[in-house]
Design an enzyme around this catalytic site. Sequence first.
Site, PDB file in Angstrom:
ATOM      1  N   ASP A  51     -12.415  -1.570   7.121  1.00 42.13           N
ATOM      2  CA  ASP A  51     -11.628  -0.670   7.976  1.00 42.13           C
ATOM      3  C   ASP A  51     -12.517   0.507   8.432  1.00 42.13           C
ATOM      4  OD1 ASP A  51      -8.291  -1.097   7.167  1.00 42.13           O
ATOM      5  OD2 ASP A  51      -9.800  -1.912   5.835  1.00 42.13           O
ATOM      6  N   THR A 121      -4.520  -4.924   6.329  1.00 38.71           N
ATOM      7  CA  THR A 121      -5.475  -4.591   5.262  1.00 38.71           C
ATOM      8  C   THR A 121      -5.007  -5.125   3.903  1.00 38.71           C
ATOM      9  OG1 THR A 121      -6.198  -2.629   6.437  1.00 38.71           O
ATOM     10  CG2 THR A 121      -6.650  -2.689   4.083  1.00 38.71           C
TER      11      THR A 121
HETATM   12  N1  LIG Z   1       4.438   1.534   4.811  1.00 37.91           N
HETATM   13  C1  LIG Z   1       3.300   1.332   5.472  1.00 37.91           C
HETATM   14  N2  LIG Z   1       2.211   2.063   5.176  1.00 37.91           N
HETATM   15  C2  LIG Z   1       1.056   1.873   5.842  1.00 37.91           C
HETATM   16  N3  LIG Z   1       0.884   0.979   6.831  1.00 37.91           N
HETATM   17  C3  LIG Z   1       1.938   0.242   7.168  1.00 37.91           C
HETATM   18  C4  LIG Z   1       3.195   0.363   6.518  1.00 37.91           C
HETATM   19  N4  LIG Z   1       4.036  -0.525   7.059  1.00 37.91           N
HETATM   20  C5  LIG Z   1       3.346  -1.160   8.013  1.00 37.91           C
HETATM   21  N5  LIG Z   1       2.085  -0.708   8.097  1.00 37.91           N
HETATM   22  C6  LIG Z   1       1.046  -1.128   9.050  1.00 37.91           C
HETATM   23  O1  LIG Z   1       1.662  -2.003   9.972  1.00 37.91           O
HETATM   24  C7  LIG Z   1       1.131  -3.325   9.826  1.00 37.91           C
HETATM   25  C8  LIG Z   1       2.270  -4.315   9.943  1.00 37.91           C
HETATM   26  O2  LIG Z   1       3.113  -4.168   8.840  1.00 37.91           O
HETATM   27  P1  LIG Z   1       3.536  -5.410   7.941  1.00 37.91           P
HETATM   28  O3  LIG Z   1       2.328  -6.213   7.635  1.00 37.91           O
HETATM   29  O4  LIG Z   1       4.185  -4.810   6.728  1.00 37.91           O
HETATM   30  O5  LIG Z   1       4.512  -6.139   8.792  1.00 37.91           O
HETATM   31  C9  LIG Z   1       0.476  -3.322   8.453  1.00 37.91           C
HETATM   32  O6  LIG Z   1      -0.505  -4.304   8.386  1.00 37.91           O
HETATM   33  C10 LIG Z   1      -0.059  -1.920   8.380  1.00 37.91           C
HETATM   34  O7  LIG Z   1      -1.225  -1.802   9.206  1.00 37.91           O
HETATM   35  P2  LIG Z   1      -2.727  -1.730   8.546  1.00 37.91           P
HETATM   36  O8  LIG Z   1      -2.917  -2.978   7.778  1.00 37.91           O
HETATM   37  O9  LIG Z   1      -3.582  -1.599   9.747  1.00 37.91           O
HETATM   38  O10 LIG Z   1      -2.727  -0.499   7.687  1.00 37.91           O
HETATM   39 MG   LIG Z   2      -3.757   0.912   7.230  1.00 37.21          MG
HETATM   40 MG   LIG Z   3      -5.436  -0.888  10.043  1.00 35.03          MG
END
Ligand SMILES: Nc1ncnc2c1ncn2[C@@H]1O[C@H](COP(=O)(O)O)[C@@H](O)[C@H]1OP(=O)(O)O
Ligand SMILES: [Mg+2]
Ligand SMILES: [Mg+2]
Length: 307
Positions: A51, A121
Site C-alpha cells: 500500500d 488490503t
Molecule cells: N471499516 C473499514 N475500515 C477501513 N476500510 C474499509 C472499511 N470498510 C471498507 N473499507 C475499504 O473499502 C473496501 C471495500 O470494503 P469491503 O471489502 O469490506 O467490501 C475495503 O477493501 C477497504 O479498502 P482498502 O482495502 O483499500 O483499505
Molecule cells: Mg485501507
Molecule cells: Mg487501499
Amino acid sequence: MAASAPVLLRVLSAAYGAAERAGEIIRRIMSEGDLGIVEKNGALDLQTKADRLVQQSIVGYLARHFPALKVIGEEEVEAGGSPELLEGSLSDEILQQTCPEELSKAQENELIVWLDPLDGTKEYTEGLLDHVTVLIGLAYQGKAVAGVINQPFYNYKAGKGAQLGRTVWGVLGIGGFGFHPAAIPGGKCIVVTTRSHSNKLVNDCVDAMMPDKVVRVGGAGNKVLQLIEGQASAYVFASPGTKKWDTCAPEAILHAFGGQLTDMHGNKLEYHPTVKHQNSAGVLAALNDFDLFLNRVPPNVKAALHP
Ligand SMILES: Nc1ncnc2c1ncn2[C@@H]1O[C@H](COP(=O)(O)O)[C@@H](O)[C@H]1OP(=O)(O)O
Ligand SMILES: [Mg+2]
Ligand SMILES: [Mg+2]
Ligand SMILES: [Mg+2]
C-alpha cells in the site's frame, strides 16, 4: 507523450501504465513474503508495504508528468520515502480515443485523482489475491469521469503459463474496456457485499434485496468488476466504511458502461477536492435494474446512514 490529446486522456493513459507497474510491485512484495503489515484503526483497517510503496510511486510518477494535477491518496506516507521509478508505458488505445467535448476542456489543474494504491488490503494479507485491485479515479467538476482498475492477480488460479493481471478502464461518454461483459446466469438476483466489514445493518440490507445468492468478497474495485462481468446483480454495502478513493475509479467505469453507483438513498457521490472522504451513507451499485434495488433499501438502513 502525445501532447495533442486532451489532458484527461493523457492522464488516464499514464495512469493505465502506472497501474500496471503498481500491479508488478504488489505481486513482487507478496512473493518476497514480508508484507510489513501495520494496523491503522484496528485489525480491520490494515496497511502493508505494498500500500505504502504503490502510493508513493504513483504519486511521484504523476507529479513528474503532471505537476498541476491534485492527487488524493488513501495512505498517509512521506512524500520522499523510496518510491520506485514507475516509468510505465502509456496506453495508445486510450490516447487514440475521441474525448467527449465537455471532458476535452478539462485543464490539468481542474482534474482530481482519487488514488487507492491497494484496495482489498485485508484480503491481500489473507492470501485472497484476486480480491486485490489498484484504483486510479479521475474527477472533474465534482464528478467521477474516468478510471483505471488494475487487478494484479487476475488469473492466478488458472495455472502455469496463464497471463497474470489485467487492467480495466473507462471514460464517461466513451465506454468501459478491458473486461469480459456477461449477463447474470438465469436472470438470478446475486448480491455482492463485504466479507470483512459486516454488521447487522449491512446484513439486513442484503436480505432486503431478496437475493437468490449472496457473494461475500473483499474490495470495492473487485465488487464492481463482478457487476460488469455478470457475476453479481447488485453491490450492496450499508455501512460508512468506504471512502472516495474506493469508489471513484469503479464508479466511473460502471457509469461509462451504463450502470449506476450511489449512496443508500440514491444520492450521487461527489468528488470535488474538499469533499468529506467517507461515503457515510453507504454504497449501492448495479449495472441493470438499479431502481429496483434502490426501492428495496429498508427504512431502518436509510434512517441509520446519513450523507
Ligand atoms: N471499516 C473499514 N475500515 C477501513 N476500510 C474499509 C472499511 N470498510 C471498507 N473499507 C475499504 O473499502 C473496501 C471495500 O470494503 P469491503 O471489502 O469490506 O467490501 C475495503 O477493501 C477497504 O479498502 P482498502 O482495502 O483499500 O483499505
Ligand atoms: Mg485501507
Ligand atoms: Mg487501499
Ligand atoms: Mg480501498
